[in-house]
Design a protein around this motif. Structure first.
Motif, PDB file in Angstrom:
ATOM      1  N   ALA A  94      40.318  33.128  48.311  1.00  0.00           N
ATOM      2  CA  ALA A  94      39.902  34.368  47.647  1.00  0.00           C
ATOM      3  C   ALA A  94      38.446  34.696  47.956  1.00  0.00           C
ATOM      4  CB  ALA A  94      40.117  34.239  46.135  1.00  0.00           C
ATOM      5  N   GLU A  95      37.616  33.685  47.993  1.00  0.00           N
ATOM      6  CA  GLU A  95      36.195  33.909  48.299  1.00  0.00           C
ATOM      7  C   GLU A  95      36.024  34.429  49.716  1.00  0.00           C
ATOM      8  OE1 GLU A  95      32.852  30.795  49.311  1.00  0.00           O
ATOM      9  OE2 GLU A  95      32.997  30.996  47.130  1.00  0.00           O
ATOM     10  N   VAL A  96      36.722  33.820  50.676  1.00  0.00           N
ATOM     11  CA  VAL A  96      36.614  34.259  52.070  1.00  0.00           C
ATOM     12  C   VAL A  96      37.122  35.691  52.232  1.00  0.00           C
ATOM     13  CG1 VAL A  96      37.439  33.859  54.418  1.00  0.00           C
ATOM     14  CG2 VAL A  96      36.765  31.921  52.997  1.00  0.00           C
ATOM     15  N   LEU A  97      38.188  36.042  51.519  1.00  0.00           N
ATOM     16  CA  LEU A  97      38.791  37.367  51.646  1.00  0.00           C
ATOM     17  C   LEU A  97      38.101  38.416  50.780  1.00  0.00           C
ATOM     18  CD1 LEU A  97      42.607  36.484  51.692  1.00  0.00           C
ATOM     19  CD2 LEU A  97      41.035  36.706  53.612  1.00  0.00           C
ATOM     20  N   GLY A  98      37.204  37.976  49.908  1.00  0.00           N
ATOM     21  CA  GLY A  98      36.533  38.915  49.014  1.00  0.00           C
ATOM     22  C   GLY A  98      37.452  39.470  47.954  1.00  0.00           C
ATOM     23  N   ARG A  99      38.393  38.658  47.508  1.00  0.00           N
ATOM     24  CA  ARG A  99      39.364  39.065  46.492  1.00  0.00           C
ATOM     25  C   ARG A  99      39.158  38.254  45.213  1.00  0.00           C
ATOM     26  NH1 ARG A  99      43.781  42.036  48.563  1.00  0.00           N
ATOM     27  NH2 ARG A  99      42.972  43.201  50.353  1.00  0.00           N
ATOM     28  N   THR A 100      39.662  38.791  44.113  1.00  0.00           N
ATOM     29  CA  THR A 100      39.582  38.085  42.835  1.00  0.00           C
ATOM     30  C   THR A 100      40.886  37.342  42.575  1.00  0.00           C
ATOM     31  OG1 THR A 100      40.391  40.020  41.621  1.00  0.00           O
ATOM     32  CG2 THR A 100      37.991  39.767  41.867  1.00  0.00           C
TER      33      THR A 100
END
Length: 417
Positions: free
Chosen positions: A82-88
């Motif tokens: 999620a951090e790499v993809l910029g998602r929550t």
């Protein structure tokens, strides 16, 4: 398209468990037409896991991550992705309900950290877990595809087969014709010998493609083709199967993915035949493998584990002078194997009696080498067939190969060969 598998877990790096997931996924992805160029193993560390995802994203179209979905603080796979993809991250209601129901049914309080197993990544598709608690995830973003699966094989395999594979076919391989595969199963031949017979077909990478897979005691060939429909695929797969069968007629026992003991069970059940077994060095392994099959009770009546010479004499009437004495053939001999097969058939009252006696190791026995094994097949109205095996490997492998070798010889007998 290129795929990369990222296995998550410090226990993998420490060698505490074997990464069997990578083997399974590589085979399944190859069957879908996805080439696996890299397999990565990374520990339970947020920074290193995120870096592994970034690196894989630069060189692969499809990333499959396994492991790190549990309830503890070191289960970080979804957080890192999620951090790499910029998602929550959010709690998937269906997964959370499944987890709560699990604890309620068992009357056990649910600790708060179990909520982590219901985490899903924003914008992705939650993948239900049929055999566990941790929900999976599938995300398509910027032309890349990310699939998150649990680590335990009993959870990972059903999720891939029933959830991830259909998602891949729908979202990833949209411009591709479907791939159809068939598994050809062989026994009584090693991987290298089989590959030699089929090397031109394997190297050609024609249509259908031919790829070998081996595990102890048997070898599998997967033939795969792209086709518009099942009927078109069957024409091509049938032609390749006939070509392969013509080269190895003595070893091809099935064109479905099943062990040879299942083929034997079906053959014997269809003919109304019954089976019994006497095992010495394998200690009941043959009986365990056969009775693990559903429906085996229709064929397998019973058996005897006669590990010691005393049990061979007492339970199966093996003559003492056949087992003991300087000039006696001994327990590890063709003579003893023959008597064991014949006596267990008569004692239990079956159509066929099997026997195994030998030296599984690690030490020699009766001054005979480790790996020397005799197996026999006794039938009413036919001469008892005895086979000498000289097997290599450790104790576990020798026992398994002895059983598989006997199954192969029994299959040949049932085929009239």
């Amino acid at each position: 398209m290129k795929a990369e598998i990222i296995a998550v877990g410090t226990e993998l790096l420490l060698g505490q468990i074997v990464n069997t997931n990578a083997q399974y996924l590589s085979q399944e992805l190859a069957a879908l037409g996805l080439d696996v160029y890299f397999q990565t193993v990374v520990g339970d560390n947020m920074n290193r896991l995120a870096e592994a995802v970034k690196t894989a994203s630069e060189r692969a179209d499809v990333l499959i991550l396994t492991g790190g979905l549990g309830p503890t603080q070191d289960d970080l796979t979804k957080e890192a992705l999620a951090e790499v993809l910029g998602r929550t991250l959010y709690i998937d209601p269906e997964a959370m309900a499944n987890i709560e129901r699990f604890f309620q049914d068992r009357g056990v309080p649910m600790t708060e950290n179990n909520r982590r197993q219901a985490l899903a990544i924003e914008g992705g598709t939650p993948l239900p877990n049929e055999t566990g608690l941790a929900v999976g995830n599938a995300i398509a973003l910027n032309g890349k595809f990310y699939i998150v699966l649990p680590g335990p094989p009993k959870e990972m395999k059903p999720m891939f087969e029933h959830q991830a594979k259909p998602w891949i076919l729908k979202h990833v391989l949209t411009s591709e014709m479907p791939i159809f595969s068939r598994m050809l199963k062989f026994a009584g031949v090693g991987e290298s010998a089989l590959e030699t017979k089929l090397l031109d077909l394997i190297q050609a990478q024609s249509d259908p493609t031919v790829a070998p897979y081996a595990k102890e005691g048997e070898v599998t060939i997967r033939i795969s083709t792209k086709a518009a429909n099942e009927q078109e695929a069957a024409v091509k797969l049938d032609a390749m199967e006939r070509e392969i069968a013509s080269r190895l007629p003595e070893h091809l026992y099935a064109n479905v993915d099943e062990p040879i003991e299942k083929t034997i069970l079906d053959l014997m059940a269809s003919r109304g035949l019954t089976l019994s077994a006497a095992e010495s060095c394998t200690g009941g392994l043959l009986m365990e493998m056969f009775t693990a099959l559903p429906g085996s009770s229709a064929v397998f009546t019973g058996g005897i584990v006669c590990y010691s010479n005393a049990m061979k004499e007492k339970l199966l009437n093996v003559p003492h002078d056949l087992l003991e004495g300087e000039s006696a053939p001994g327990a590890v001999s063709s003579e003893t194997a023959k008597v064991l097969a014949e006596q267990v058939r008569l004692t239990v009252g079956t159509d066929i009696g099997l026997s195994i006696t030998g030296v599984a190791g690690p030490a020699h026995s009766e001054r005979k080498p480790v790996g020397l094994v005799y197996v026999a097949i006794a039938r009413e109205g036919a001469d008892t067939a005895v086979f000498e095996l000289n097997l290599k490997g450790n104790r576990e492998i020798i026992r398994l190969r002895a059983v598989k070798s006997l199954f192969y010889q029994l299959w040949r007998v049932l085929q009239g060969r």
